[in-house]
Motif scaffolding. Sequence first.
Motif, PDB file in Angstrom:
ATOM      1  N   VAL A  54       0.765  -1.150   0.072  1.00  0.00           N
ATOM      2  CA  VAL A  54      -0.008   0.066  -0.007  1.00  0.00           C
ATOM      3  C   VAL A  54       0.784   1.237  -0.047  1.00  0.00           C
ATOM      4  O   VAL A  54       0.336   2.313  -0.315  1.00  0.00           O
ATOM      5  CB  VAL A  54      -1.092  -0.038   1.164  1.00  0.00           C
ATOM      6  N   GLY A  55       2.116   1.243   0.453  1.00  0.00           N
ATOM      7  CA  GLY A  55       3.048   2.316   0.398  1.00  0.00           C
ATOM      8  C   GLY A  55       4.442   2.185   0.916  1.00  0.00           C
ATOM      9  O   GLY A  55       4.516   1.077   1.279  1.00  0.00           O
ATOM     10  N   ALA A  56       5.089   3.191   0.870  1.00  0.00           N
ATOM     11  CA  ALA A  56       6.206   2.949   1.220  1.00  0.00           C
ATOM     12  C   ALA A  56       6.993   4.469   1.628  1.00  0.00           C
ATOM     13  O   ALA A  56       6.188   5.520   1.286  1.00  0.00           O
ATOM     14  CB  ALA A  56       7.525   2.779   0.068  1.00  0.00           C
ATOM     15  N   ALA A  57       7.995   4.329   2.750  1.00  0.00           N
ATOM     16  CA  ALA A  57       8.312   5.565   3.353  1.00  0.00           C
ATOM     17  C   ALA A  57       9.602   5.592   3.656  1.00  0.00           C
ATOM     18  O   ALA A  57      10.150   4.288   3.928  1.00  0.00           O
ATOM     19  CB  ALA A  57       7.728   6.314   4.456  1.00  0.00           C
ATOM     20  N   ALA A  62      16.864   3.728   5.901  1.00  0.00           N
ATOM     21  CA  ALA A  62      15.697   2.565   5.734  1.00  0.00           C
ATOM     22  C   ALA A  62      14.684   2.993   4.697  1.00  0.00           C
ATOM     23  O   ALA A  62      14.002   3.825   4.882  1.00  0.00           O
ATOM     24  CB  ALA A  62      15.328   1.882   6.874  1.00  0.00           C
ATOM     25  N   LEU A  63      14.343   1.960   3.734  1.00  0.00           N
ATOM     26  CA  LEU A  63      13.075   2.156   2.992  1.00  0.00           C
ATOM     27  C   LEU A  63      12.172   1.061   3.738  1.00  0.00           C
ATOM     28  O   LEU A  63      12.301  -0.069   3.771  1.00  0.00           O
ATOM     29  CB  LEU A  63      13.480   1.676   1.538  1.00  0.00           C
ATOM     30  N   VAL A  64      10.922   1.593   4.202  1.00  0.00           N
ATOM     31  CA  VAL A  64       9.747   0.846   4.746  1.00  0.00           C
ATOM     32  C   VAL A  64       8.865   0.695   3.870  1.00  0.00           C
ATOM     33  O   VAL A  64       8.198   1.423   3.258  1.00  0.00           O
ATOM     34  CB  VAL A  64       9.462   1.662   5.868  1.00  0.00           C
ATOM     35  N   VAL A  65       8.643  -0.439   3.564  1.00  0.00           N
ATOM     36  CA  VAL A  65       7.529  -1.069   2.749  1.00  0.00           C
ATOM     37  C   VAL A  65       6.319  -1.476   3.458  1.00  0.00           C
ATOM     38  O   VAL A  65       6.322  -2.494   4.163  1.00  0.00           O
ATOM     39  CB  VAL A  65       7.917  -2.053   1.703  1.00  0.00           C
TER      40      VAL A  65
END
Length: 170
Positions: A54-57, A62-65
């Motif tokens: 549904v998204g990433a930030a 760190a890339l959080v998925v």
Amino acid sequence: SPYLNDMVFFSQLVKSTTDLSKCYQEGDPTSRESSDLIDTDGGFIKLIGMSNPVGAAVIQDALVVLASNGVWAIRGGGDEGFKATNYRVDRISNEGCTAPRSIVATENAIFFFGRNGINGISFDQYRDLKVSSVSAGKVSKLYSSIAQETNAAVIGGSVLLYTRSPKDQA
């Protein structure tokens, strides 16, 4: 055809705008002479068990998925940061995101709506990412009264809190 809903694609090291879409390796993977992956190559990462992303930030390094069934973090595997040849993937929560537009990233945290409340993602004292409830005991009764259909439409953003002074309470 391949199932792409559990993959994150990344580009080669970007030297110019033409490199932005190069999500493949420089060498020929079928070649006997130069088939090795190099640090600056593009590629993909399969997030085992992820469904319905549904998204990433981004939070620090760190890339959080975020997906409907959990949260994954992708980080570099060493001190030099992310490389095509050296990275790590950690599933940091089984609590997923129920509202794609509820994701809010700040300098040191990411917040999102989940099935059980409002959650925050931040680093602990060991530099591991952790997901914790920020609504438990505070607004959990109000949160549980929100219909799932309404919850899915939540849009995250800045919140202005008004605190009454003791003088106002008299």
